[in-house]
Write a protein that holds these residues in place. Structure first.
Motif, PDB file in Angstrom:
ATOM      1  N   ARG A  65     -29.492  15.973 -68.790  1.00 28.06           N
ATOM      2  CA  ARG A  65     -29.433  14.674 -68.108  1.00 28.06           C
ATOM      3  C   ARG A  65     -28.788  13.675 -69.059  1.00 28.06           C
ATOM      4  N   THR A  66     -27.583  13.266 -68.778  1.00 26.01           N
ATOM      5  CA  THR A  66     -26.874  12.402 -69.716  1.00 26.01           C
ATOM      6  C   THR A  66     -27.184  10.922 -69.516  1.00 26.01           C
ATOM      7  N   VAL A  67     -27.702  10.554 -68.347  1.00 22.06           N
ATOM      8  CA  VAL A  67     -28.084   9.168 -68.087  1.00 22.06           C
ATOM      9  C   VAL A  67     -29.606   9.104 -68.056  1.00 22.06           C
ATOM     10  N   LEU A  68     -30.193   8.379 -69.010  1.00 17.48           N
ATOM     11  CA  LEU A  68     -31.639   8.274 -69.105  1.00 17.48           C
ATOM     12  C   LEU A  68     -32.141   7.077 -68.294  1.00 17.48           C
ATOM     13  N   GLY A  69     -33.403   6.741 -68.496  1.00 20.62           N
ATOM     14  CA  GLY A  69     -34.014   5.623 -67.795  1.00 20.62           C
ATOM     15  C   GLY A  69     -35.037   6.106 -66.786  1.00 20.62           C
ATOM     16  N   THR A  70     -36.261   5.561 -66.879  1.00 15.45           N
ATOM     17  CA  THR A  70     -37.348   5.994 -65.997  1.00 15.45           C
ATOM     18  C   THR A  70     -37.746   4.941 -64.963  1.00 15.45           C
ATOM     19  N   GLU A  71     -37.628   3.671 -65.300  1.00 16.88           N
ATOM     20  CA  GLU A  71     -38.086   2.603 -64.408  1.00 16.88           C
ATOM     21  C   GLU A  71     -36.891   1.857 -63.820  1.00 16.88           C
ATOM     22  N   TYR A  72     -37.103   1.320 -62.634  1.00 15.17           N
ATOM     23  CA  TYR A  72     -35.993   0.567 -62.027  1.00 15.17           C
ATOM     24  C   TYR A  72     -36.519  -0.385 -60.966  1.00 15.17           C
ATOM     25  N   ALA A  73     -35.713  -1.378 -60.685  1.00 13.91           N
ATOM     26  CA  ALA A  73     -35.920  -2.261 -59.545  1.00 13.91           C
ATOM     27  C   ALA A  73     -34.541  -2.620 -59.008  1.00 13.91           C
ATOM     28  N   GLY A  74     -34.405  -2.612 -57.700  1.00 17.52           N
ATOM     29  CA  GLY A  74     -33.096  -2.897 -57.126  1.00 17.52           C
ATOM     30  C   GLY A  74     -33.154  -2.995 -55.624  1.00 17.52           C
ATOM     31  N   VAL A  75     -31.997  -2.815 -54.998  1.00 21.03           N
ATOM     32  CA  VAL A  75     -31.851  -2.976 -53.549  1.00 21.03           C
ATOM     33  C   VAL A  75     -31.320  -1.685 -52.946  1.00 21.03           C
ATOM     34  N   VAL A  76     -31.923  -1.263 -51.834  1.00 24.02           N
ATOM     35  CA  VAL A  76     -31.443  -0.072 -51.137  1.00 24.02           C
ATOM     36  C   VAL A  76     -30.075  -0.361 -50.537  1.00 24.02           C
ATOM     37  N   GLU A  77     -29.096   0.433 -50.960  1.00 21.24           N
ATOM     38  CA  GLU A  77     -27.730   0.231 -50.457  1.00 21.24           C
ATOM     39  C   GLU A  77     -27.382   1.198 -49.340  1.00 21.24           C
ATOM     40  N   ALA A  78     -28.005   2.376 -49.340  1.00 26.47           N
ATOM     41  CA  ALA A  78     -27.755   3.360 -48.285  1.00 26.47           C
ATOM     42  C   ALA A  78     -28.974   4.262 -48.159  1.00 26.47           C
ATOM     43  N   VAL A  79     -29.183   4.802 -46.958  1.00 32.64           N
ATOM     44  CA  VAL A  79     -30.285   5.736 -46.734  1.00 32.64           C
ATOM     45  C   VAL A  79     -29.748   6.983 -46.059  1.00 32.64           C
ATOM     46  N   ASP A  90     -33.657  -3.313 -48.406  1.00 33.05           N
ATOM     47  CA  ASP A  90     -35.009  -3.388 -48.959  1.00 33.05           C
ATOM     48  C   ASP A  90     -34.962  -3.532 -50.477  1.00 33.05           C
ATOM     49  N   ARG A  91     -35.826  -4.397 -51.009  1.00 33.12           N
ATOM     50  CA  ARG A  91     -36.002  -4.531 -52.454  1.00 33.12           C
ATOM     51  C   ARG A  91     -37.070  -3.541 -52.892  1.00 33.12           C
ATOM     52  N   VAL A  92     -36.716  -2.618 -53.802  1.00 33.27           N
ATOM     53  CA  VAL A  92     -37.629  -1.538 -54.176  1.00 33.27           C
ATOM     54  C   VAL A  92     -37.732  -1.422 -55.697  1.00 33.27           C
ATOM     55  N   PHE A  93     -38.830  -0.788 -56.136  1.00 30.22           N
ATOM     56  CA  PHE A  93     -38.992  -0.456 -57.548  1.00 30.22           C
ATOM     57  C   PHE A  93     -39.653   0.909 -57.626  1.00 30.22           C
ATOM     58  N   GLY A  94     -39.537   1.561 -58.803  1.00 29.58           N
ATOM     59  CA  GLY A  94     -40.124   2.882 -58.899  1.00 29.58           C
ATOM     60  C   GLY A  94     -39.985   3.499 -60.266  1.00 29.58           C
ATOM     61  N   TYR A  95     -40.385   4.787 -60.327  1.00 23.98           N
ATOM     62  CA  TYR A  95     -40.430   5.553 -61.577  1.00 23.98           C
ATOM     63  C   TYR A  95     -39.696   6.862 -61.352  1.00 23.98           C
ATOM     64  N   ASN A  96     -38.897   7.303 -62.337  1.00 25.79           N
ATOM     65  CA  ASN A  96     -38.016   8.447 -62.113  1.00 25.79           C
ATOM     66  C   ASN A  96     -37.926   9.363 -63.325  1.00 25.79           C
ATOM     67  N   GLU A  97     -39.051   9.571 -64.021  1.00 26.89           N
ATOM     68  CA  GLU A  97     -39.038  10.489 -65.173  1.00 26.89           C
ATOM     69  C   GLU A  97     -38.751  11.910 -64.692  1.00 26.89           C
ATOM     70  N   GLY A  98     -37.947  12.628 -65.474  1.00 24.76           N
ATOM     71  CA  GLY A  98     -37.544  13.984 -65.092  1.00 24.76           C
ATOM     72  C   GLY A  98     -36.137  13.980 -64.568  1.00 24.76           C
ATOM     73  N   ALA A  99     -35.917  13.274 -63.486  1.00 25.31           N
ATOM     74  CA  ALA A  99     -34.553  13.122 -62.962  1.00 25.31           C
ATOM     75  C   ALA A  99     -33.801  12.048 -63.740  1.00 25.31           C
ATOM     76  N   PHE A 100     -34.527  11.012 -64.184  1.00 25.00           N
ATOM     77  CA  PHE A 100     -33.953   9.887 -64.938  1.00 25.00           C
ATOM     78  C   PHE A 100     -32.828   9.214 -64.149  1.00 25.00           C
ATOM     79  N   GLY A 101     -31.874   8.584 -64.873  1.00 24.97           N
ATOM     80  CA  GLY A 101     -30.725   7.997 -64.209  1.00 24.97           C
ATOM     81  C   GLY A 101     -30.810   6.520 -63.911  1.00 24.97           C
ATOM     82  N   THR A 102     -31.881   5.828 -64.379  1.00 23.81           N
ATOM     83  CA  THR A 102     -32.018   4.417 -64.026  1.00 23.81           C
ATOM     84  C   THR A 102     -31.186   3.493 -64.916  1.00 23.81           C
ATOM     85  N   HIS A 103     -30.644   4.004 -66.019  1.00 26.45           N
ATOM     86  CA  HIS A 103     -29.772   3.189 -66.883  1.00 26.45           C
ATOM     87  C   HIS A 103     -28.353   3.194 -66.319  1.00 26.45           C
TER      88      HIS A 103
END
Length: 323
Positions: A65-79, A90-103
């Protein structure tokens, strides 16, 4: 999109901001435009592959996984086509350890994973640090079965985990003694600790009070040193492996004997946890402590600061500059 990437293990300098492909989403995913994220101890450990055995999870020679980062807050752009629980905007926040990618500027996450709506009135930079330290702290509280009126000591009360633990314990009705440096005594009192021990002025392990639980939120003590602080059936909980990985063995051994025990809380990473933390954020019973903020372009500076061990609470990365 822009993202902070690392293609080899090492110090903060292995991280660089580069253009990478924007993630695609499946039928049950959300595409989130990330506004804020954090750099924390988890990110540092995965980036450095320290301890070494972590490479069994992350890749032996190079990070998978070359892009790290576990926590995030942002806006849903597509579903995805199968998503009905969230909508674009929608304004959302969450945790993504393992998949990472929040940076990164964009992140793809499962719609039924550890993601929830940001409570009304909170900014992205207030919501982003609301999961990593807090979900570890919540695991401590739940594993120990803390009840109203119990006495609990938190060692390392100014870190992301410790500062969250003080607040979550207070919310449970526990009587909290917190251990921290001189400079942060008032901060920790403000989080809800009834008593604060200055670790630079006294050895907290010589305290005369006895506790139902001792939480080491920074992994710098041991069960042996803290055992005398515990009541006869008290619990010691920790956030690191301990010398010679003793904290892996002790939770298996100490329950075999009547008396004080060691427990290792394995935190859950699911939607219920994030929704619960969102409720606490909405009620004001929990507020993440934020030490510093950096733009994404200065994420290496953020890593360097986190690794000094002097951060108080969380370090936030503004992916989108706040208005």
């Amino acid at each position: 999109m822009k993202a902070a990437v690392h293609d080899r293990y090492g110090p903060p300098a292995v991280v660089r901001v580069a253009e990478v492909e924007k993630p695609s989403i499946g039928d049950r995913d959300l595409l989130v435009k990330v506004h804020a994220t954090t750099v924390n101890r988890t990110d540092c450990a995965y980036r450095a592959a320290s301890p070494f055995f972590m490479r069994l999870l992350t890749g032996l020679s190079r990070p998978r996984r070359t892009v790290l980062g576990t926590e995030y807050a942002g806006v849903v752009e597509a579903v995805g086509a199968g998503v009905s629980s969230f909508a674009v905007g929608d304004r959302v926040f969450g945790y993504n350890e393992g998949a990472f990618g929040t940076h990164a500027e964009y992140l793809a996450v499962p719609h039924d994973g550890p993601v929830a709506t940001i409570p009304t009135g909170l900014t992205f930079e207030e919501a982003a640090p609301g999961t990593e330290g807090a979900h570890y702290a919540l695991a401590f509280v739940r594993k120990a079965g803390i009840r109203s009126g119990q006495d609990v000591l938190v060692y390392g009360a100014t870190g992301a985990i410790g500062s969250a633990a003080v607040q979550l314990l207070k919310q449970r009705g526990a009587t909290v003694t917190a251990v921290c440096d001189t400079a942060h005594l008032e901060l920790v009192k403000g989080l809800g600790a009834e008593r604060v021990v200055d670790r630079t002025a006294q050895d907290f392990t010589r305290d005369e009070q006895r506790y139902d639980a001792v939480f080491d939120a920074v992994g710098k003590s041991t069960f042996g040193r803290c055992r005398r602080l515990l009541k006869p059936h008290g619990t010691y909980l920790f956030s690191e492996l301990g010398p010679w990985c003793q904290n892996v063995l002790l939770p298996l051994v100490t329950p075999l004997f009547r008396g004080r025990k060691v427990r290792f809380p394995v935190p859950k990473q699911d939607q219920e946890i994030v929704r619960h933390l969102g409720d606490l954020l909405a009620s004001g019973e929990f507020r993440p402590v934020v030490d510093r903020r950096y733009p994404l372009e200065r994420i290496v500076d953020a890593y360097e600061f986190v690794e000094t061990g002097r951060k108080v609470g969380n370090v936030v990365i503004a992916v989108v500059p706040p208005d």
